[in-house]
Scaffold this motif. Structure first.
Motif, PDB file in Angstrom:
ATOM      1  N   ALA A 166       3.634  10.865  -6.144  1.00  0.00           N
ATOM      2  CA  ALA A 166       4.717  11.472  -6.928  1.00  0.00           C
ATOM      3  C   ALA A 166       4.243  11.787  -8.342  1.00  0.00           C
ATOM      4  O   ALA A 166       4.566  12.844  -8.894  1.00  0.00           O
ATOM      5  N   GLY A 167       3.462  10.889  -8.928  1.00  0.00           N
ATOM      6  CA  GLY A 167       2.946  11.133 -10.277  1.00  0.00           C
ATOM      7  C   GLY A 167       2.023  12.340 -10.328  1.00  0.00           C
ATOM      8  O   GLY A 167       2.123  13.175 -11.239  1.00  0.00           O
ATOM      9  N   ALA A 177      10.842  19.021  -9.387  1.00  0.00           N
ATOM     10  CA  ALA A 177      10.601  17.624  -9.774  1.00  0.00           C
ATOM     11  C   ALA A 177      11.633  16.704  -9.131  1.00  0.00           C
ATOM     12  O   ALA A 177      11.293  15.599  -8.689  1.00  0.00           O
ATOM     13  N   ALA A 178      12.869  17.154  -9.043  1.00  0.00           N
ATOM     14  CA  ALA A 178      13.895  16.343  -8.396  1.00  0.00           C
ATOM     15  C   ALA A 178      13.601  16.162  -6.910  1.00  0.00           C
ATOM     16  O   ALA A 178      13.800  15.067  -6.358  1.00  0.00           O
ATOM     17  N   LEU A 179      13.111  17.198  -6.253  1.00  0.00           N
ATOM     18  CA  LEU A 179      12.758  17.083  -4.834  1.00  0.00           C
ATOM     19  C   LEU A 179      11.573  16.136  -4.637  1.00  0.00           C
ATOM     20  O   LEU A 179      11.562  15.342  -3.687  1.00  0.00           O
ATOM     21  N   ILE A 180      10.587  16.201  -5.516  1.00  0.00           N
ATOM     22  CA  ILE A 180       9.441  15.292  -5.423  1.00  0.00           C
ATOM     23  C   ILE A 180       9.896  13.854  -5.627  1.00  0.00           C
ATOM     24  O   ILE A 180       9.481  12.941  -4.904  1.00  0.00           O
ATOM     25  N   TRP A 218       1.024  18.003 -11.696  1.00  0.00           N
ATOM     26  CA  TRP A 218       0.570  19.357 -11.365  1.00  0.00           C
ATOM     27  C   TRP A 218       1.694  20.368 -11.537  1.00  0.00           C
ATOM     28  O   TRP A 218       1.467  21.488 -11.983  1.00  0.00           O
ATOM     29  N   LEU A 219       2.893  19.965 -11.194  1.00  0.00           N
ATOM     30  CA  LEU A 219       4.046  20.851 -11.349  1.00  0.00           C
ATOM     31  C   LEU A 219       4.273  21.196 -12.812  1.00  0.00           C
ATOM     32  O   LEU A 219       4.455  22.363 -13.170  1.00  0.00           O
ATOM     33  N   LEU A 270       0.825  -1.210   0.000  1.00  0.00           N
ATOM     34  CA  LEU A 270       0.000   0.000   0.000  1.00  0.00           C
ATOM     35  C   LEU A 270       0.859   1.259   0.000  1.00  0.00           C
ATOM     36  O   LEU A 270       0.557   2.240  -0.690  1.00  0.00           O
ATOM     37  N   GLY A 271       1.925   1.240   0.771  1.00  0.00           N
ATOM     38  CA  GLY A 271       2.811   2.404   0.825  1.00  0.00           C
ATOM     39  C   GLY A 271       3.481   2.685  -0.511  1.00  0.00           C
ATOM     40  O   GLY A 271       3.598   3.840  -0.927  1.00  0.00           O
ATOM     41  N   ALA A 272       3.916   1.638  -1.188  1.00  0.00           N
ATOM     42  CA  ALA A 272       4.554   1.824  -2.492  1.00  0.00           C
ATOM     43  C   ALA A 272       3.560   2.386  -3.503  1.00  0.00           C
ATOM     44  O   ALA A 272       3.898   3.269  -4.297  1.00  0.00           O
ATOM     45  N   GLY A 273       2.333   1.888  -3.456  1.00  0.00           N
ATOM     46  CA  GLY A 273       1.317   2.386  -4.386  1.00  0.00           C
ATOM     47  C   GLY A 273       0.964   3.836  -4.135  1.00  0.00           C
ATOM     48  O   GLY A 273       0.884   4.642  -5.074  1.00  0.00           O
ATOM     49  N   VAL A 274       0.767   4.189  -2.879  1.00  0.00           N
ATOM     50  CA  VAL A 274       0.416   5.569  -2.538  1.00  0.00           C
ATOM     51  C   VAL A 274       1.576   6.512  -2.854  1.00  0.00           C
ATOM     52  O   VAL A 274       1.369   7.629  -3.354  1.00  0.00           O
TER      53      VAL A 274
END
Length: 76
Positions: free
Chosen positions: A22-23, A55-58, A28-29, A13-17
């Motif tokens: 991030a996507g 984007a690199a920080l995200i 939005w960025l 669940l954590g990997a999916g969220v």
């Protein structure tokens, strides 16, 4: 319930969220950056640089989240 099973569930669940978050964040960025560059073409270079940095920080935060999910599985 077995603690190992809960660790696998939490990691999945954590990997999916993390991936979805991030996507959405990068989407939005990029959308906001394109709007800003279209409104002020003379500032497009500054906007592009800030977009790449953001984007690199995200991506860094997403990578840390995925590492934590892997640690949940490996250190069950």
């Amino acid at each position: 319930m077995d603690p190992a099973a809960l660790a696998y569930l939490a990691a999945g669940l954590g990997a999916g969220v993390t991936t979805i978050g991030a996507g959405l964040g990068i989407g939005w960025l990029a959308s906001s950056s394109m709007d800003g560059a279209a409104r002020q073409p003379e500032a497009a270079d500054d906007i592009r640089g800030l977009m790449i940095l953001s984007a690199a920080l995200i991506e860094g935060v997403a990578l840390i989240g995925l590492i934590i999910c892997l640690l949940l599985v490996l250190l069950k």
